[in-house]
Design an enzyme around this catalytic site. Structure first.
Site, PDB file in Angstrom:
ATOM      1  N   SER A  98      53.585  49.004  38.221  1.00  0.00           N
ATOM      2  CA  SER A  98      52.212  50.148  38.409  1.00  0.00           C
ATOM      3  C   SER A  98      52.843  51.798  38.021  1.00  0.00           C
ATOM      4  O   SER A  98      54.168  51.913  37.752  1.00  0.00           O
ATOM      5  CB  SER A  98      52.629  50.165  40.283  1.00  0.00           C
ATOM      6  OG  SER A  98      51.703  51.746  40.488  1.00  0.00           O
ATOM      7  N   LYS A 120      56.187  48.753  43.132  1.00  0.00           N
ATOM      8  CA  LYS A 120      55.093  47.124  42.353  1.00  0.00           C
ATOM      9  C   LYS A 120      54.882  46.256  41.799  1.00  0.00           C
ATOM     10  O   LYS A 120      56.082  47.185  41.093  1.00  0.00           O
ATOM     11  CB  LYS A 120      53.923  48.191  41.930  1.00  0.00           C
ATOM     12  CG  LYS A 120      53.307  48.877  43.177  1.00  0.00           C
ATOM     13  CD  LYS A 120      52.647  48.207  44.297  1.00  0.00           C
ATOM     14  CE  LYS A 120      51.807  46.774  44.210  1.00  0.00           C
ATOM     15  NZ  LYS A 120      50.368  47.997  44.067  1.00  0.00           N
ATOM     16  N   GLU A 179      45.975  37.362  37.587  1.00  0.00           N
ATOM     17  CA  GLU A 179      44.403  38.564  38.543  1.00  0.00           C
ATOM     18  C   GLU A 179      43.931  38.758  36.827  1.00  0.00           C
ATOM     19  O   GLU A 179      42.238  38.086  36.643  1.00  0.00           O
ATOM     20  CB  GLU A 179      44.887  39.644  38.129  1.00  0.00           C
ATOM     21  CG  GLU A 179      45.295  40.182  40.070  1.00  0.00           C
ATOM     22  CD  GLU A 179      45.670  41.570  39.611  1.00  0.00           C
ATOM     23  OE1 GLU A 179      45.696  41.777  40.438  1.00  0.00           O
ATOM     24  OE2 GLU A 179      46.064  42.282  39.482  1.00  0.00           O
TER      25      GLU A 179
END
Ligand code: ARG
Length: 461
Positions: free
Chosen positions: A280, A286, A293
């Protein structure tokens, strides 16, 4: 901008307007069909020669010219022109420039309508073979992973609630089976792709003494399309490929969703390799499962293209209509998307880290052997419906006590049913539960092991 002075042909009194030229041209995207267009033209020319519709000298010139054009295209030296509308006219024009008048004879007994339908089928035949191979690679990776995890216990779920313990390999085999059906659907679609439209000309066939079967043989088509009107207007081979791709992507999206959940700290069943994740820009801790996804997200475009193609064909009168030019961009994108997705997915699966202890710990949590307890009571003479009621009470008792079923004491069990004895604890273990499901398609370790072996054997054939 230079003013266009060129008319489409002598039938026209005005040149095509710039915007219309841009609007109607397909060369920017259909140049991708060039090698197939040339392959089709070479076969067509050979047939024209065999049938003495063109001379040997013209045939030799055409062949030489087309081969040179192919080289130019591969070397990216070919100059595509939007003035020449599409891949077909661009190539024919260049051919005439190279070989002169012989080039003008190539289009004898043919129309762009049967030409483009042939190109699309040649293209899609190559694509479908790639798709089938890529599915096989993913299936192999799935079976390899499953082979290592026959004894790994995970909580099988329904409604995303812990349901019954299963072998992790059994869960993976479910995806192998979906892929097996996907593969079969593409193999079946291939039969309908691999039929030759060429010879239909514009729509009604041609008055030249052509030999369609000869062309089919040269281009390795299984047969020729039986109706010339259908041959130029049919695009359901594309719709079928897209529909199959949508089903495949839907399967992969379900798997992706599971990978995303399993890799979250709430599950911690697996870790997706770093090379398949990103971080991130704001939260340094992260690690995001971008690849699954995106797989999940890309189903949207594949399904969208299916809707485009269906809508494109809906209500089109026979035979060819320019609407059909709109079939190309969707199908190219579908083919590219599923090819990339299958490649990346297979690699991601081969690099997964599995945490069997966490899976097993989760399976222990959710009273997942409650059905086994009910079955135990049935085997001791109770009806299943009655047993279901008794076990529901036992589970409620365990929830209040904050303990697992296997931690309930025998004397507490016996308050619920006198049929319960100390052998009950055998069926309350995860392993006992799994081992008992040993029929075909069940999750018993030995059954899953045999299923893995059988599937691997099948893949070798
Ligand atoms: N570019 C056209 C297509 O993709 C080729 C066929 C054109 N035929 C015609 N009659 N305008 O469909």
């Amino acid at each position: 901008m230079k003013k266009n002075t060129k008319k489409w042909s002598e039938r026209f009194s005005e040149p095509t307007s710039e915007i219309v030229k841009r609007y109607t041209a397909s060369v920017n995207f259909d140049q991708r069909l060039a090698v197939f267009d040339i392959e089709g033209s070479l076969a067509h020319a050979e047939m024209l020669k065999k049938q003495k519709i063109i001379s040997v000298t013209d045939f030799n010139a055409i062949t030489k010219g087309l081969k040179q054009i192919k080289k130019e295209i591969i070397a990216q030296k070919f100059k595509w022109s939007i003035d020449l509308e599409d891949v077909h006219i661009n190539i024919e024009n260049r051919l005439t420039k190279i070989v002169g008048v012989a080039g003008k004879k190539l289009h004898t007994g043919r129309s762009r309508n049967d030409q483009v339908a042939t190109d699309m089928r040649l293209y899609l035949r190559e694509v479908v073979d790639l798709t089938i191979n890529q599915i096989k690679i993913l299936q192999k990776e799935t079976l390899n992973l499953a082979e290592k995890h026959i004894m790994t216990i995970m909580p099988g779920m329904t409604h995303l609630q812990i349901a019954q313990p299963v072998s992790f390999a059994h869960h993976l085999h479910a995806y192998y089976e979906m892929l097996e059906r996907d593969k079969a659907r593409f193999e079946d679609a291939r039969k309908r792709i691999n039929i030759l439209p060429l010879g239909a000309a514009a729509l009604a066939g041609t008055s030249y003494p052509i030999d369609r079967k000869f062309v089919a043989k040269l281009l390795k088509f299984d047969s020729v399309m039986e109706n010339s009107i259908d041959a130029v207007s049919d695009r359901d081979f594309l719709i079928e490929y897209n529909a199959n791709a949508s089903i495949l992507m839907t399967h992969l999206s379900r798997w992706s969703e599971e990978l995303i959940m399993w890799s979250s700290p709430f599950f911690e069943f697996i870790e997706i390799s770093d090379s398949f994740c990103t971080g991130s820009s704001i939260m340094p801790q992260k690690k995001n499962p971008d690849v699954p996804e995106l797989v999940r997200g890309k189903v949207g475009r594949v399904n969208g293209h299916l809707l485009s193609l269906l809508t494109l064909m809906k209500g089109q009168p026979l035979a060819y209509n320019k609407d059909n030019q709109e079939d190309k961009e969707p199908i190219f994108d579908v083919a590219d998307t599923i090819s990339d997705t299958l490649t990346i997915f297979a690699e991601m699966i081969s690099k997964l880290t599995i945490f069997p202890d966490n899976m097993e710990a989760a399976a222990l949590k959710g009273y997942s052997t409650a059905t086994d307890l009910a079955d135990y009571l049935v085997k001791k003479g109770m009806t299943f419906r009655e047993a279901h009621g008794v076990v529901a009470k036992v589970v409620k008792f365990a929830i209040n006590k904050q303990c697992e079923l296997s931690e309930v004491e025998l004397k507490s069990f016996q308050k619920f049913s006198k049929l319960i004895d100390k052998d009950v604890f055998d069926c309350l273990t995860l392993k006992g539960s799994i081992k008992s499901r040993k029929h075909i398609g069940g999750t018993a370790f030995n059954t899953v092991k045999a299923a893995n072996k059988q599937a691997k054997q099948k893949m070798k054939n």
